[in-house]
Design a protein around this motif. Structure first.
Motif, PDB file in Angstrom:
ATOM      1  N   GLY A 146       0.625   7.135  -7.071  1.00  0.00           N
ATOM      2  CA  GLY A 146       0.345   5.881  -7.772  1.00  0.00           C
ATOM      3  C   GLY A 146       1.615   5.267  -8.444  1.00  0.00           C
ATOM      4  O   GLY A 146       1.453   4.639  -9.415  1.00  0.00           O
ATOM      5  N   GLU A 195      -0.974  -4.623  -7.781  1.00  0.00           N
ATOM      6  CA  GLU A 195      -1.198  -3.704  -6.772  1.00  0.00           C
ATOM      7  C   GLU A 195      -1.763  -4.623  -5.695  1.00  0.00           C
ATOM      8  O   GLU A 195      -1.639  -4.068  -4.305  1.00  0.00           O
ATOM      9  CB  GLU A 195      -2.546  -2.728  -7.253  1.00  0.00           C
ATOM     10  N   HIS A 199      -0.437  -3.710  -2.018  1.00  0.00           N
ATOM     11  CA  HIS A 199      -1.053  -3.019  -0.818  1.00  0.00           C
ATOM     12  C   HIS A 199      -2.275  -3.856  -0.563  1.00  0.00           C
ATOM     13  O   HIS A 199      -2.837  -3.174   0.318  1.00  0.00           O
ATOM     14  CB  HIS A 199      -1.174  -1.381  -0.940  1.00  0.00           C
ATOM     15  N   ASP A 206      -6.075   3.066  -9.428  1.00  0.00           N
ATOM     16  CA  ASP A 206      -4.685   3.444  -9.814  1.00  0.00           C
ATOM     17  C   ASP A 206      -4.179   2.803 -11.222  1.00  0.00           C
ATOM     18  O   ASP A 206      -3.716   3.399 -12.023  1.00  0.00           O
ATOM     19  CB  ASP A 206      -3.732   3.309  -8.896  1.00  0.00           C
TER      20      ASP A 206
END
Ligand SMILES: Nc1ncnc2c1ncn2[C@@H]1O[C@H](COP(=O)(O)OP(=O)(O)O)[C@@H](O)[C@H]1O
Ligand SMILES: C[C@@](O)(CCOP(=O)(O)O)CC(=O)O
Ligand SMILES: [Mg+2]
Length: 427
Positions: A146, A195, A199, A206
């Motif tokens: 993470g 995030e 991704h 996470d």
């Protein structure tokens, strides 16, 4: 008025059950790690400096942009706090591409994109220029622990603070209240956007753990409903070995490969995801039993084995992860599963009782042959924190130069006074 320098910090995490299935709205269990990311924000003394600077030495990225050339017109700040959304702002995403054209490495691109997206969303053209954002992490990067969420949380909290959307953190370690603060909810929501920049399709587990700390059962909901996050207090003290294959991989690639498999084989993979859900729920019930006895541990170990098998079936293991599992199985060390996105990165092993030192030595010798690294870390640490006005003893280290030049992770933490509990405040 923001006082510089200051540091924000957020932990990495370990997913015990439910990675990948979490992306498909299934429950997953994760806990914060003692390994953390630190973001130092400094202001240089030249009032005419029109730049903001990024120093990300862990990934060898050093970059700057002119404040006056940023597409400020793409974000609206009239209504005070920027609204927390579910999806990235398409216009801003498009507007940022020209600022990122010179950055070609995917590793650099995602970090710079995350920074710019949060910077433009949370600050406005009137904030001071001449700011430098320097990041150092004690977490391995791209290893399933993470790091992307912890940098997103560090950036979201620092930028929300600079932008005036959250107030100064005031709670010390012992008085951090159980209820979520408004500030933490804001940081959680915006780090989720960070995030997304890194991704694509994160579940949000996470960044939730990196923001709030502790251990959680987390479930993203369909149709833009808010995710459900249940804190798991009093986790049983389970003995975990964390091993890094040091095989690099990107979460973005693994998540999109799973999406392809799920799309191509909806019936077969649907059953796998449902099994993962059942595993996470059973593990949750076991871990929260008032008496976590040996029988509970044996069942938990079996769930670890089954969960790993299902992740293998989704195609996210790697020969090196299988090597770790093989050695741990051969030596009867415990049950092993990959953790995080897989494809390399880390594995966790829930250890059997009474393993002899000789057995550990034999295991370490095998791991060394492949360059695997084991970690000792504790689960369930603190979430996002802020360090301002540190004592004199530590303040000399709060410069870009010393931050960039820290050689070991140990050096980072002792130099900035991380363990000096009274220095850090929490939201
Ligand atoms: N310390 C750091 N400095 C700069 N970028 C970082 C740092 N930690 C994480 N990142 C960003 O996060 C990405 C890794 O995220 P990801 O592929 O999700 O792996 P993981 O979260 O498992 O470590 C890196 O490519 C980089 O963009
Ligand atoms: C694969 C996934 O479940 C976890 C990814 O974690 P990491 O980036 O590998 O640390 C994706 C997600 O939940 O967002
Ligand atoms: Mg990640």
């Amino acid at each position: 008025m923001v006082q510089y320098p200051f540091i924000t910090s957020a932990p990495g995490k370990v997913i015990l059950f439910g990675e990948h299935s979490a992306v498909y709205n299934k429950p997953a269990i994760a806990a914060a790690l003692s390994l953390r990311t630190y973001l130092l924000v400094t202001k240089n003394s030249d009032p005419n400096d029109d730049y903001i600077y990024l120093e990300f030495p862990d990934i060898k990225l050093s970059h700057k942009w002119k404040m006056s050339e940023m597409p400020w017109e793409l974000t609206t700040h009239e209504q005070g706090r920027p609204p927390e959304g579910e999806e990235l702002n398409a216009e801003l995403v498009n507007g940022l591409t020209t600022m990122l054209t010179t950055i070609t490495s995917p590793l650099h691109y995602s970090a710079a994109y995350c920074f710019l997206y949060l910077f433009l969303s949370l600050c406005n053209g009137e904030i001071e220029s001449g700011l430098t954002f320097t990041v150092r992490s004690t977490l391995p990067i791209g290893a399933g622990l993470g790091s992307s969420a912890s940098i997103s949380v560090c950036l979201a909290s620092a930028l929300a603070y600079i932008g005036g959307h959250i107030k100064n953190a005031t709670l010390d370690k012992s008085s951090k209240i159980i209820k979520d603060s408004d500030e933490c909810l804001f940081v959680d929501a915006w780090s989720y956007m960070g995030e997304k920049c890194i991704h694509g399709n994160p579940s949000g587990i996470d960044n939730a753990v990196a923001t709030h700390g502790g251990a959680v059962m987390f479930q993203r909901m369909a149709n833009s409903m808010p995710s459900v996050r249940t804190s798991m207090r009093n986790l049983p003290s389970i003995n975990l070995l964390l091993t890094n294959t040091k095989t690099p991989r990107r979460t973005a690639d693994l998540v999109s490969n799973v999406a392809r498999v799920v799309n191509d084989f909806p019936k077969s993979t649907g059953c796998i995801l449902e099994s993962m859900e059942a595993i996470a729920r059973e593990a949750y019930n076991l871990m929260l039993r008032p008496f976590f006895d040996n029988d509970s541990k044996v069942r938990l170990m079996e769930l670890i084995r089954i969960n790993h098998g299902l992740l293998v079936a989704l195609g996210v293991s790697h020969p090196n992860l299988e090597r770790i599992k093989l050695y741990c199985d051969e030596l009867k060390i415990g049950e092993t599963k990959l953790t995080g996105a897989g494809g390399g990165g880390c594995a966790i092993t829930l250890l059997n009782e009474n393993i002899t030192q000789d057995t550990y030595d034999e295991l370490n010798a095998k791991f060394e042959q492949h360059g695997f690294q084991t970690f000792k870390t504790t689960l369930g640490g603190k979430g996002v924190g802020l360090l301002m006005n540190p004592s004199k003893e530590f303040s000399e280290y709060l410069s870009v130069e010393s931050f960039v030049n820290f050689k070991t992770t140990n050096e980072i933490e002792t130099s900035i006074g991380c363990s000096s509990v009274e220095s850090w405040k929490y939201w």
